[in-house]
Design a protein around this motif. Sequence first.
Motif, PDB file in Angstrom:
ATOM      1  N   TYR A 157       0.786  -1.231   0.000  1.00 57.88           N
ATOM      2  CA  TYR A 157       0.000   0.000   0.000  1.00 57.88           C
ATOM      3  C   TYR A 157       0.821   1.286   0.000  1.00 57.88           C
ATOM      4  O   TYR A 157       0.289   2.353  -0.325  1.00 57.88           O
ATOM      5  CB  TYR A 157      -0.910   0.033   1.234  1.00 57.88           C
ATOM      6  N   GLY A 158       2.097   1.205   0.345  1.00 56.73           N
ATOM      7  CA  GLY A 158       2.839   2.432   0.578  1.00 56.73           C
ATOM      8  C   GLY A 158       3.855   2.823  -0.464  1.00 56.73           C
ATOM      9  O   GLY A 158       4.577   3.805  -0.274  1.00 56.73           O
ATOM     10  N   CYS A 159       3.954   2.062  -1.541  1.00 56.32           N
ATOM     11  CA  CYS A 159       4.936   2.438  -2.556  1.00 56.32           C
ATOM     12  C   CYS A 159       4.341   2.264  -3.955  1.00 56.32           C
ATOM     13  O   CYS A 159       3.442   1.452  -4.165  1.00 56.32           O
ATOM     14  CB  CYS A 159       6.218   1.610  -2.421  1.00 56.32           C
ATOM     15  N   ALA A 160       4.882   3.034  -4.878  1.00 57.17           N
ATOM     16  CA  ALA A 160       4.334   3.048  -6.237  1.00 57.17           C
ATOM     17  C   ALA A 160       4.951   1.992  -7.140  1.00 57.17           C
ATOM     18  O   ALA A 160       4.477   1.786  -8.254  1.00 57.17           O
ATOM     19  CB  ALA A 160       4.549   4.429  -6.858  1.00 57.17           C
ATOM     20  N   GLU A 161       5.988   1.311  -6.649  1.00 60.98           N
ATOM     21  CA  GLU A 161       6.653   0.323  -7.491  1.00 60.98           C
ATOM     22  C   GLU A 161       5.703  -0.823  -7.832  1.00 60.98           C
ATOM     23  O   GLU A 161       4.852  -1.202  -7.027  1.00 60.98           O
ATOM     24  CB  GLU A 161       7.909  -0.218  -6.805  1.00 60.98           C
ATOM     25  N   PRO A 162       5.818  -1.371  -9.028  1.00 60.05           N
ATOM     26  CA  PRO A 162       4.918  -2.453  -9.431  1.00 60.05           C
ATOM     27  C   PRO A 162       5.129  -3.707  -8.591  1.00 60.05           C
ATOM     28  O   PRO A 162       6.222  -3.961  -8.094  1.00 60.05           O
ATOM     29  CB  PRO A 162       5.291  -2.704 -10.897  1.00 60.05           C
ATOM     30  N   LEU A 163       4.060  -4.451  -8.424  1.00 63.80           N
ATOM     31  CA  LEU A 163       4.113  -5.719  -7.693  1.00 63.80           C
ATOM     32  C   LEU A 163       3.621  -6.800  -8.656  1.00 63.80           C
ATOM     33  O   LEU A 163       2.454  -7.176  -8.672  1.00 63.80           O
ATOM     34  CB  LEU A 163       3.233  -5.647  -6.440  1.00 63.80           C
ATOM     35  N   GLY A 164       4.543  -7.290  -9.495  1.00 63.94           N
ATOM     36  CA  GLY A 164       4.181  -8.231 -10.545  1.00 63.94           C
ATOM     37  C   GLY A 164       3.811  -9.606 -10.012  1.00 63.94           C
ATOM     38  O   GLY A 164       4.044  -9.927  -8.845  1.00 63.94           O
TER      39      GLY A 164
END
Length: 338
Positions: A157-164
């Motif tokens: 929830y706290g970062c914009a990096e993708p979670l593939g």
Amino acid sequence: MPSPIPVTRLLPKDIYPSVDIGTCSSPLTKHSHVTTLQVPVQRLHGRVASRLWSSVIHWKELRSMQSVGSGGFGSVYKAEYLGDTVALKKVKKCTKNKLASRQSFWAELNAAHLRHTNIVRVIAATTCVPADFGDESSIGTILMEFVGSRNLQQIIYGCAEPLGKDRWLRYSTDIVHGLRFLHSHSVVHLDIKPANVLVSNEDVCKIADFGCSLKLERGCEVSSISPHLIHVGGTYTHRAPEMLKGEGVTPKADIFSFGITFWQLITREQPYTGDRQHVLYAVVAHNLRPPVHNHPAFESEQGRLCRTLLSRCWSGDARCRPSSQELLPHMEQLRSHT
């Protein structure tokens, strides 16, 4: 003050009595009989015995303490100890619920004797805290391996990096590996959620925060909840229906919590909205679960497999949930579809 928690629910019998070292007073006493914890002094990286934790902390060896967070039952610091980076957790007395805070401290040690890649390792723990390091509100101190500053809650929830897909499947599989090991040693975590899963610099998930855990009696798959065990329960959004109803504790409660966590990893959404009491009632009475039908994350072939697995993990009947051992091949099957 005597604790209602039986010794066998906290530590295996082969840990004490043991060799060498000073003792640490424990609340696991019965009337005038005093129980002490005695375990070998442990150096980091296996420099002495790496299997067991120690009840002695060499306070003069602690360096560079930096606060990294705090919660309901304590504060966590990053520090240097015997040349290694460690996490130091001070468990404090809760003024509103002193018994719960004591139980939380001793429950933290349920997995202290275990070593696994996906479980945060306990190095030492003691209730004997020098005045220079403690305060009147402190119950005890726990030294653990320092995993890092990230947990799954922050990543989801706290970062914009993708979670593939490959990443959230790897994270989920790490959690199941950790649960399988815990359950094989009769330890039930009872508070599996993203905030309690730390992520190392090597991107490996490690289960942490055992303050709600229980050690089941050897040979028993179900344990009744003592009315004195007021710390049992975990976070309401991830709590199994049988726990909400005050029924027996089994490892399947962790499987339910894993199901909610798995859904969060897939969707990066909050599982429920609305009033807490309404959610609690609906989970038990109306089989409320996070949405999977008509959700875009579950429309692919892999998504449909995830949906099927989720329905089993968060079944209202604990007997219908897979064990952590049974979950692993399903996770590997899902990874083969990435």
